[in-house]
Design a protein around this motif. Sequence first.
Motif, mmCIF file in Angstrom:
data_model
loop_
_atom_site.group_PDB
_atom_site.id
_atom_site.type_symbol
_atom_site.label_atom_id
_atom_site.label_comp_id
_atom_site.label_asym_id
_atom_site.label_seq_id
_atom_site.Cartn_x
_atom_site.Cartn_y
_atom_site.Cartn_z
ATOM 1 N N UNK A 1 -28.240 12.648 14.364
ATOM 2 C CA UNK A 1 -28.471 12.458 15.800
ATOM 3 C C UNK A 1 -29.435 11.329 16.110
ATOM 4 N N UNK A 2 -29.652 10.451 15.138
ATOM 5 C CA UNK A 2 -30.507 9.285 15.360
ATOM 6 C C UNK A 2 -29.659 8.035 15.577
ATOM 7 N N UNK A 3 -30.144 7.164 16.433
ATOM 8 C CA UNK A 3 -29.428 5.905 16.658
ATOM 9 C C UNK A 3 -29.538 5.028 15.419
ATOM 10 N N UNK A 4 -28.483 4.297 15.132
ATOM 11 C CA UNK A 4 -28.454 3.543 13.878
ATOM 12 C C UNK A 4 -29.432 2.371 13.885
ATOM 13 N N UNK B 1 -19.139 -4.784 -2.058
ATOM 14 C CA UNK B 1 -20.579 -4.613 -2.297
ATOM 15 C C UNK B 1 -21.074 -3.334 -1.616
ATOM 16 N N UNK B 2 -20.502 -2.173 -1.946
ATOM 17 C CA UNK B 2 -20.753 -0.953 -1.165
ATOM 18 C C UNK B 2 -22.147 -0.377 -1.297
ATOM 19 N N UNK B 3 -22.889 -0.751 -2.343
ATOM 20 C CA UNK B 3 -24.183 -0.104 -2.578
ATOM 21 C C UNK B 3 -25.369 -1.005 -2.235
ATOM 22 N N UNK C 1 0.853 -1.186 0.000
ATOM 23 C CA UNK C 1 0.000 0.000 0.000
ATOM 24 C C UNK C 1 0.887 1.233 0.000
ATOM 25 N N UNK C 2 0.476 2.240 -0.731
ATOM 26 C CA UNK C 2 1.180 3.517 -0.742
ATOM 27 C C UNK C 2 0.235 4.570 -0.184
ATOM 28 N N UNK C 3 0.408 4.923 1.077
ATOM 29 C CA UNK C 3 -0.470 5.897 1.718
ATOM 30 C C UNK C 3 -1.615 5.233 2.450
ATOM 31 N N UNK C 4 -2.525 6.053 2.954
ATOM 32 C CA UNK C 4 -3.656 5.556 3.741
ATOM 33 C C UNK C 4 -4.635 4.783 2.861
ATOM 34 N N UNK C 5 -5.301 3.801 3.458
ATOM 35 C CA UNK C 5 -6.375 3.121 2.730
ATOM 36 C C UNK C 5 -7.607 3.021 3.609
ATOM 37 N N UNK C 6 -8.761 2.999 2.965
ATOM 38 C CA UNK C 6 -10.028 2.830 3.643
ATOM 39 C C UNK C 6 -10.656 1.526 3.208
ATOM 40 N N UNK C 7 -11.368 0.890 4.132
ATOM 41 C CA UNK C 7 -11.958 -0.419 3.860
ATOM 42 C C UNK C 7 -13.413 -0.411 4.289
ATOM 43 N N UNK C 8 -14.293 -0.688 3.354
ATOM 44 C CA UNK C 8 -15.723 -0.770 3.637
ATOM 45 C C UNK C 8 -16.159 -2.218 3.445
ATOM 46 N N UNK D 1 -30.138 0.868 4.102
ATOM 47 C CA UNK D 1 -29.464 1.780 3.200
ATOM 48 C C UNK D 1 -28.731 2.883 3.940
ATOM 49 N N UNK D 2 -29.368 3.441 4.968
ATOM 50 C CA UNK D 2 -28.716 4.491 5.759
ATOM 51 C C UNK D 2 -27.531 3.940 6.520
ATOM 52 N N UNK D 3 -27.669 2.735 7.039
ATOM 53 C CA UNK D 3 -26.551 2.109 7.747
ATOM 54 C C UNK D 3 -25.363 1.891 6.804
ATOM 55 N N UNK D 4 -25.679 1.522 5.556
ATOM 56 C CA UNK D 4 -24.613 1.331 4.582
ATOM 57 C C UNK D 4 -23.953 2.664 4.215
ATOM 58 N N UNK D 5 -24.731 3.736 4.167
ATOM 59 C CA UNK D 5 -24.159 5.065 3.924
ATOM 60 C C UNK D 5 -23.160 5.423 5.015
ATOM 61 N N UNK D 6 -23.524 5.128 6.268
ATOM 62 C CA UNK D 6 -22.613 5.389 7.382
ATOM 63 C C UNK D 6 -21.381 4.510 7.286
#
Length: 202
Positions: A111-114, A142-144, A59-66, A120-125
């Motif tokens: 400000x709502x609990x998950x 499978x991000x969407x 890896x070169x630099x930071x990476x994000x994992x969903x 869909x909203x949980x996946x957005x978070x």
Amino acid sequence: MEVSDVHHAYGRRVVLRGVNLELPRGTLAGIVGENGAGKTTLLKILSGELRPDHGKIHHHGRFGYCPQAVVLNDALTVRQHLLFFKAAYDLPDLRRAEECMEALHFREYADERVNVRSGGTRQKLNLTLALMHDPQVLLLDEPYQGFDWDTYQRFWDLATRLREEGRSVLVISHLAYDAERLDVLWRLNNGLLHDHDTKRAA
């Protein structure tokens, strides 16, 4: 990110037989394959969650994992998740997270609990948590899933913008949706990656 000769097996079941790939800066790439082909195993190896039996990942630099499975605390609000990850990433502010929330249209749920929000909203978070530290490489499994059509389009707009900013994005899916949006598409079959014609897949 460079991946060289990655192998992995679960006991006698060989899943990956020598995977090689290069993800240059500013690339929007995809990997497709049937269920059970080893896509999630490969992504776990790329993210460092799983150690390969053989091979190297650079890896070169930071990476994000969903990850595909949303890992959230039902007792916390959306904002509390962001504050927790802000501390974990040692970020000065939530600017990048707020940009993602705006792009995916869910700031009103901050400000709502998950546990009271839709899948869909949980996946957005889930996606926002992977993006909020501004990674150079983003790995998405499978991000969407759970997105409605409008959010699905917003996801691709966001992915395209990340590419234009010089980020590298790798999307894992079991189907070649919107393959024409990708710079490169591979099919994982029999433990190996094969070039896939994006025009034909589209």
